[in-house]
Design an enzyme around this catalytic site. Structure first.
Site, PDB file in Angstrom:
ATOM      1  N   ASP A   9       0.828  -1.210   0.000  1.00  0.00           N
ATOM      2  CA  ASP A   9       0.000   0.000   0.000  1.00  0.00           C
ATOM      3  C   ASP A   9       0.857   1.253   0.000  1.00  0.00           C
ATOM      4  O   ASP A   9       1.606   1.500   0.950  1.00  0.00           O
ATOM      5  CB  ASP A   9      -0.870   0.019   1.271  1.00  0.00           C
ATOM      6  CG  ASP A   9      -2.023  -0.961   1.193  1.00  0.00           C
ATOM      7  OD1 ASP A   9      -2.805  -0.870   0.240  1.00  0.00           O
ATOM      8  OD2 ASP A   9      -2.126  -1.812   2.096  1.00  0.00           O
ATOM      9  N   HIS A  31      -0.699  -1.257  -4.644  1.00  0.00           N
ATOM     10  CA  HIS A  31      -1.918  -0.441  -4.608  1.00  0.00           C
ATOM     11  C   HIS A  31      -1.513   1.012  -4.392  1.00  0.00           C
ATOM     12  O   HIS A  31      -1.106   1.392  -3.297  1.00  0.00           O
ATOM     13  CB  HIS A  31      -2.793  -0.972  -3.448  1.00  0.00           C
ATOM     14  CG  HIS A  31      -4.052  -0.213  -3.223  1.00  0.00           C
ATOM     15  ND1 HIS A  31      -4.805  -0.378  -2.087  1.00  0.00           N
ATOM     16  CD2 HIS A  31      -4.723   0.689  -3.986  1.00  0.00           C
ATOM     17  CE1 HIS A  31      -5.872   0.396  -2.146  1.00  0.00           C
ATOM     18  NE2 HIS A  31      -5.840   1.061  -3.282  1.00  0.00           N
ATOM     19  N   MET A  91      -2.277   4.571  -3.741  1.00  0.00           N
ATOM     20  CA  MET A  91      -3.246   5.546  -3.247  1.00  0.00           C
ATOM     21  C   MET A  91      -2.578   6.912  -3.307  1.00  0.00           C
ATOM     22  O   MET A  91      -2.271   7.540  -2.284  1.00  0.00           O
ATOM     23  CB  MET A  91      -3.678   5.179  -1.810  1.00  0.00           C
ATOM     24  CG  MET A  91      -4.623   3.988  -1.776  1.00  0.00           C
ATOM     25  SD  MET A  91      -4.772   3.263  -0.140  1.00  0.00           S
ATOM     26  CE  MET A  91      -3.334   2.195  -0.171  1.00  0.00           C
ATOM     27  N   GLY A 150      -6.834   4.501   3.317  1.00  0.00           N
ATOM     28  CA  GLY A 150      -5.935   5.322   4.124  1.00  0.00           C
ATOM     29  C   GLY A 150      -5.457   4.638   5.391  1.00  0.00           C
ATOM     30  O   GLY A 150      -4.379   4.940   5.878  1.00  0.00           O
ATOM     31  N   PHE A 151      -6.252   3.709   5.899  1.00  0.00           N
ATOM     32  CA  PHE A 151      -5.905   3.089   7.176  1.00  0.00           C
ATOM     33  C   PHE A 151      -6.305   1.622   7.204  1.00  0.00           C
ATOM     34  O   PHE A 151      -7.344   1.248   6.648  1.00  0.00           O
ATOM     35  CB  PHE A 151      -6.616   3.814   8.329  1.00  0.00           C
ATOM     36  CG  PHE A 151      -6.284   5.279   8.388  1.00  0.00           C
ATOM     37  CD1 PHE A 151      -5.134   5.710   9.041  1.00  0.00           C
ATOM     38  CD2 PHE A 151      -7.077   6.205   7.739  1.00  0.00           C
ATOM     39  CE1 PHE A 151      -4.806   7.068   9.062  1.00  0.00           C
ATOM     40  CE2 PHE A 151      -6.752   7.561   7.749  1.00  0.00           C
ATOM     41  CZ  PHE A 151      -5.616   7.992   8.416  1.00  0.00           C
ATOM     42  N   GLY A 152      -5.492   0.819   7.873  1.00  0.00           N
ATOM     43  CA  GLY A 152      -5.857  -0.564   8.126  1.00  0.00           C
ATOM     44  C   GLY A 152      -6.772  -0.646   9.332  1.00  0.00           C
ATOM     45  O   GLY A 152      -7.011   0.345  10.032  1.00  0.00           O
ATOM     46  N   GLY A 153      -7.330  -1.829   9.554  1.00  0.00           N
ATOM     47  CA  GLY A 153      -8.085  -2.078  10.778  1.00  0.00           C
ATOM     48  C   GLY A 153      -9.481  -1.498  10.829  1.00  0.00           C
ATOM     49  O   GLY A 153     -10.078  -1.405  11.901  1.00  0.00           O
ATOM     50  N   GLY A 197      -9.950  -4.256   2.552  1.00  0.00           N
ATOM     51  CA  GLY A 197     -10.416  -3.526   3.735  1.00  0.00           C
ATOM     52  C   GLY A 197     -11.425  -4.315   4.550  1.00  0.00           C
ATOM     53  O   GLY A 197     -12.461  -4.730   4.043  1.00  0.00           O
ATOM     54  N   GLY A 198     -11.072  -4.585   5.804  1.00  0.00           N
ATOM     55  CA  GLY A 198     -12.015  -5.250   6.709  1.00  0.00           C
ATOM     56  C   GLY A 198     -12.270  -6.709   6.392  1.00  0.00           C
ATOM     57  O   GLY A 198     -13.305  -7.257   6.778  1.00  0.00           O
ATOM     58  N   GLY A 227      -4.945  -7.306   5.998  1.00  0.00           N
ATOM     59  CA  GLY A 227      -3.828  -6.736   6.745  1.00  0.00           C
ATOM     60  C   GLY A 227      -3.888  -7.109   8.202  1.00  0.00           C
ATOM     61  O   GLY A 227      -3.231  -8.059   8.660  1.00  0.00           O
ATOM     62  N   SER A 228      -4.722  -6.387   8.962  1.00  0.00           N
ATOM     63  CA  SER A 228      -4.735  -6.601  10.414  1.00  0.00           C
ATOM     64  C   SER A 228      -5.220  -8.008  10.777  1.00  0.00           C
ATOM     65  O   SER A 228      -4.747  -8.578  11.764  1.00  0.00           O
ATOM     66  CB  SER A 228      -5.594  -5.539  11.103  1.00  0.00           C
ATOM     67  OG  SER A 228      -6.844  -5.427  10.473  1.00  0.00           O
TER      68      SER A 228
HETATM   69  C1  DX5 Z   1      -6.298   0.628   3.311  1.00  0.00           C
HETATM   70  C2  DX5 Z   1      -5.395  -0.272   2.532  1.00  0.00           C
HETATM   71  C3  DX5 Z   1      -5.539  -1.700   2.868  1.00  0.00           C
HETATM   72  C4  DX5 Z   1      -5.256  -2.054   4.303  1.00  0.00           C
HETATM   73  C5  DX5 Z   1      -6.288  -3.078   4.690  1.00  0.00           C
HETATM   74  O1  DX5 Z   1      -6.393   1.857   2.708  1.00  0.00           O
HETATM   75  O2  DX5 Z   1      -5.600  -0.152   1.127  1.00  0.00           O
HETATM   76  O3  DX5 Z   1      -4.785  -2.543   1.995  1.00  0.00           O
HETATM   77  O4  DX5 Z   1      -3.975  -2.566   4.536  1.00  0.00           O
HETATM   78  O5  DX5 Z   1      -6.192  -3.299   6.034  1.00  0.00           O
HETATM   79  P1  DX5 Z   1      -7.175  -4.240   6.834  1.00  0.00           P
HETATM   80  O6  DX5 Z   1      -7.092  -5.598   6.199  1.00  0.00           O
HETATM   81  O7  DX5 Z   1      -6.626  -4.195   8.222  1.00  0.00           O
HETATM   82  O8  DX5 Z   1      -8.555  -3.633   6.705  1.00  0.00           O
HETATM   83 ZN    ZN Z   2      -4.625  -1.702  -0.242  1.00  0.00          ZN
END
Ligand code: DX5
Ligand code: ZN
Length: 216
Positions: A35, A66, A68, A142-145, A176-177, A197-198
């Site tokens: 990311d 990816h 962004m 923008g964010f994981g989790g 995501g999620g 991710g998380s």
């Molecule tokens: C979020 C990223 C994702 C992120 C997903 O903007 O594009 O790839 O790592 O994280 P999780 O799996 O924790 O939702």
């Molecule tokens: Zn991603």
């Protein structure tokens, strides 16, 4: 049937990246998700091209990058040189999306387009036949989790119908999620590749977690 798993290094230990890349190499994952955030397109900054080169020295799986970032065409060649196999740009970040897809293909990489949660799949009608991958964001990027937005299941079905109608070979990836609850429903809806991710790196046994997703 097995599902492609693309563990997101955003949730890895950045002080021990080699260790987490090797974990992915040794797992059932076929891809690794990388990311890149510029602090403009999304309200966060992750890492950039030098870190991708470092990942590339250790990764043995397909590198799923990816982007962004605003106007990503500026950096497509750099990410390709840094090892990207799939380069995914956001529809919302490209003024000339068709040109950017051609640019990605000209480097020899596979081309993906990502859609934010508010962007309907129909915007891809004119380019779907040229794509190798469509990444549907199931959270705001923008964010994981974060928690998955439930409308994603119907969106996957609409994208699958668009792909089938056009004869496109594009894979469907959701990002995501993704977790034990959402993953089976996503695969059921037609997802080919799961980014996690998380859920992976926050688990007690990441390799086992990856294996469980890949068996869906
Ligand atoms: C979020 C990223 C994702 C992120 C997903 O903007 O594009 O790839 O790592 O994280 P999780 O799996 O924790 O939702
Ligand atoms: Zn991603």
């Amino acid at each position: 049937m097995s599902t492609i798993v693309s563990p997101s290094l955003l949730a890895a230990d950045f002080a021990n990246l080699q260790q987490d890349v090797e974990l992915v190499n040794e797992s059932a994952a076929e891809w690794v998700h990388i990311d890149i955030m510029d602090g403009v397109f999304v309200p966060n900054i992750s890492f950039g091209i030098p870190v991708c080169h470092a990942i590339n020295r250790h990764a043995k799986v397909i590198q799923d990058v990816h982007l962004m970032i605003e106007n990503p065409g500026r950096y497509v060649e750099d990410f390709r040189k840094a090892g990207a196999d799939y380069i995914t740009v956001h529809y919302e970040a490209c003024r000339h999306l068709h040109r950017d897809i051609q640019l990605i293909h000209s480097t020899g990489a596979k081309a993906g387009v990502a859609l934010n949660p508010h962007t309907p799949v129909e915007v891809l009608t004119e380019v779907i036949a040229d794509l190798d991958l469509v990444l549907l964001m199931s959270v705001n990027p923008g964010f994981g989790g974060q928690k998955l937005i439930p409308g994603i299941y119907d969106k996957v079905k609409r994208l699958k119908a668009l792909i089938e109608k056009s004869g496109s070979k594009a894979l469907i990836e959701v990002d995501g999620g993704v977790n034990a609850e959402s993953a089976p429903k996503l695969v059921e809806a037609g997802v080919d590749a799961l980014v996690a991710g998380s859920y992976v790196f926050g688990s007690d046994d990441p390799k086992e977690t990856i294996a469980s997703l890949s068996q869906l």
